[in-house]
Design a protein around this motif. Structure first.
Motif, mmCIF file in Angstrom:
data_model
loop_
_atom_site.group_PDB
_atom_site.id
_atom_site.type_symbol
_atom_site.label_atom_id
_atom_site.label_comp_id
_atom_site.label_asym_id
_atom_site.label_seq_id
_atom_site.Cartn_x
_atom_site.Cartn_y
_atom_site.Cartn_z
ATOM 1 N N VAL A 75 6.029 2.836 -16.527
ATOM 2 C CA VAL A 75 6.123 2.362 -15.032
ATOM 3 C C VAL A 75 6.108 3.473 -14.026
ATOM 4 N N VAL A 76 5.103 3.880 -13.197
ATOM 5 C CA VAL A 76 5.251 4.930 -12.435
ATOM 6 C C VAL A 76 4.267 4.490 -11.200
ATOM 7 N N PHE A 77 5.138 4.829 -9.959
ATOM 8 C CA PHE A 77 4.193 4.501 -8.766
ATOM 9 C C PHE A 77 4.557 5.427 -7.546
ATOM 10 N N SER A 107 0.775 -0.728 -12.929
ATOM 11 C CA SER A 107 0.299 -1.736 -11.681
ATOM 12 C C SER A 107 1.503 -2.629 -11.345
ATOM 13 N N ALA A 108 2.905 -2.267 -11.225
ATOM 14 C CA ALA A 108 3.720 -2.863 -10.726
ATOM 15 C C ALA A 108 3.940 -2.987 -9.179
ATOM 16 N N TYR A 109 3.479 -1.965 -8.569
ATOM 17 C CA TYR A 109 3.335 -1.801 -7.240
ATOM 18 C C TYR A 109 2.331 -2.590 -6.491
ATOM 19 N N ASN A 110 2.471 -3.377 -5.452
ATOM 20 C CA ASN A 110 1.138 -4.059 -5.050
ATOM 21 C C ASN A 110 0.966 -3.395 -3.506
ATOM 22 N N GLN A 111 -0.206 -2.614 -3.649
ATOM 23 C CA GLN A 111 -0.566 -1.780 -2.276
ATOM 24 C C GLN A 111 -0.748 -2.940 -1.105
ATOM 25 N N HIS A 112 -0.781 -4.131 -1.265
ATOM 26 C CA HIS A 112 -1.466 -4.780 -0.054
ATOM 27 C C HIS A 112 -0.066 -5.583 0.347
ATOM 28 N N VAL A 179 11.484 -4.986 -4.959
ATOM 29 C CA VAL A 179 12.070 -3.749 -4.691
ATOM 30 C C VAL A 179 11.090 -3.432 -3.499
ATOM 31 N N TYR A 180 11.492 -3.254 -2.217
ATOM 32 C CA TYR A 180 10.360 -2.664 -1.085
ATOM 33 C C TYR A 180 11.258 -1.975 0.057
ATOM 34 N N LEU A 181 10.427 -1.474 1.023
ATOM 35 C CA LEU A 181 11.140 -1.050 2.123
ATOM 36 C C LEU A 181 11.035 -1.888 3.180
ATOM 37 N N GLN A 182 12.008 -2.131 4.229
ATOM 38 C CA GLN A 182 12.074 -2.688 5.156
ATOM 39 C C GLN A 182 12.195 -2.083 6.312
ATOM 40 N N LEU A 183 11.524 -2.072 7.479
ATOM 41 C CA LEU A 183 11.562 -1.405 8.811
ATOM 42 C C LEU A 183 12.330 -2.400 9.753
ATOM 43 N N ASN A 192 1.021 8.069 7.747
ATOM 44 C CA ASN A 192 -0.269 8.671 7.507
ATOM 45 C C ASN A 192 -0.100 8.909 5.751
ATOM 46 N N ASP A 193 -1.056 9.748 5.337
ATOM 47 C CA ASP A 193 -0.997 9.776 3.830
ATOM 48 C C ASP A 193 -0.338 10.845 3.230
ATOM 49 N N TYR A 194 0.568 11.400 4.165
ATOM 50 C CA TYR A 194 1.357 12.645 3.717
ATOM 51 C C TYR A 194 2.888 12.677 3.894
ATOM 52 N N HIS A 195 3.487 11.921 4.864
ATOM 53 C CA HIS A 195 4.565 11.976 5.280
ATOM 54 C C HIS A 195 5.497 10.948 4.999
ATOM 55 N N THR A 196 4.977 9.624 5.147
ATOM 56 C CA THR A 196 6.068 8.430 4.737
ATOM 57 C C THR A 196 5.878 7.784 3.308
ATOM 58 N N THR A 197 6.534 7.981 2.595
ATOM 59 C CA THR A 197 6.209 7.672 1.160
ATOM 60 C C THR A 197 7.310 6.648 0.339
ATOM 61 N N PHE A 198 6.883 5.922 -0.464
ATOM 62 C CA PHE A 198 7.623 5.149 -1.223
ATOM 63 C C PHE A 198 7.269 5.592 -3.048
ATOM 64 N N SER A 199 7.981 5.655 -3.738
ATOM 65 C CA SER A 199 7.986 5.941 -5.026
ATOM 66 C C SER A 199 9.027 5.534 -6.016
#
Length: 206
Positions: A75-77, A107-112, A179-183, A192-199
């Protein structure tokens, strides 16, 4: 009278060797196996021992299969927000959605939805990083279900044109934990595609 005895022998994991012993007596005379009862007892004892060995081998095989299955589960995302602009500020807390998937094994992370759902109980590692301008404050929570685990923040500044932040944590999760990130409300990050990430990834099952 003829007697036939079949002896089943288990050797090297489940190798079956059949021995057939035949004896005969003359009509109405004495048997060639005078202590037939003792022979049956010894044969029964051997059979019991072999059955016990076979049971132990099956149990060991099952345990080995379980260990192999645990080792085989991956399990890696890793994902980025995508886009090219500010995300927020919003009037209420928002779940950050990372739509640009870099990898998602298992497929444990949901991109939607932006939510990671633990497929099995285990120890997981999570990390997040964000980029932001200094025009608005930045305040991001790493959430487990509805609880804050760790956070990262930066204050609004006039002279600092850009900020970067992040944090990480090891979590013991049960199957189905989210598990998720909350703003946080009235804060922002730059997407963008490079700076703000979640892994994240599964370290091992427990």
């Amino acid at each position: 009278m003829n007697f036939t005895f079949c002896v089943l022998v288990l050797f090297s994991g489940l190798t079956l060797v059949q021995s057939v012993v035949e004896t005969a007596t003359s009509a109405g005379s004495q048997s060639c196996c005078p202590d037939l009862s003792l022979f049956h007892q010894e044969l029964s004892a051997v059979k019991t021992k072999l059955e016990a060995v076979e049971t132990q081998l099956k149990e060991s095989e099952s345990q080995l299969l379980v260990l192999k299955e645990k080792e085989a589960l991956k399990v890696v995302f890793s994902a980025a927000t995508g886009g090219n602009g500010a995300i927020g500020p919003f009037s209420q807390h928002q779940t950050l959605v990372f739509r640009t998937v870099i990898t998602n094994i298992g497929s444990a992370y949901n991109q939607h939805s932006g939510v990671f759902v633990a497929p099995v109980r285990g120890i997981y590692y999570f990390a997040f990083y964000y980029h932001a301008s200094g025009l608005h404050p930045s305040y991001v929570h790493l959430m487990k279900n509805s609880n804050i685990v760790v956070l990262s923040s930066d204050q609004q500044t006039v002279n600092d044109g850009a900020d970067n932040g992040g944090n990480a944590a090891l979590l013991e999760l049960q199957q189905g934990d989210q598990v998720y990130l909350q703003l946080v409300a009235n804060n922002h990050v730059w997407g963008n595609d490079y700076h703000t990430t979640f892994s994240g990834f599964l370290l091992h099952q427990v």
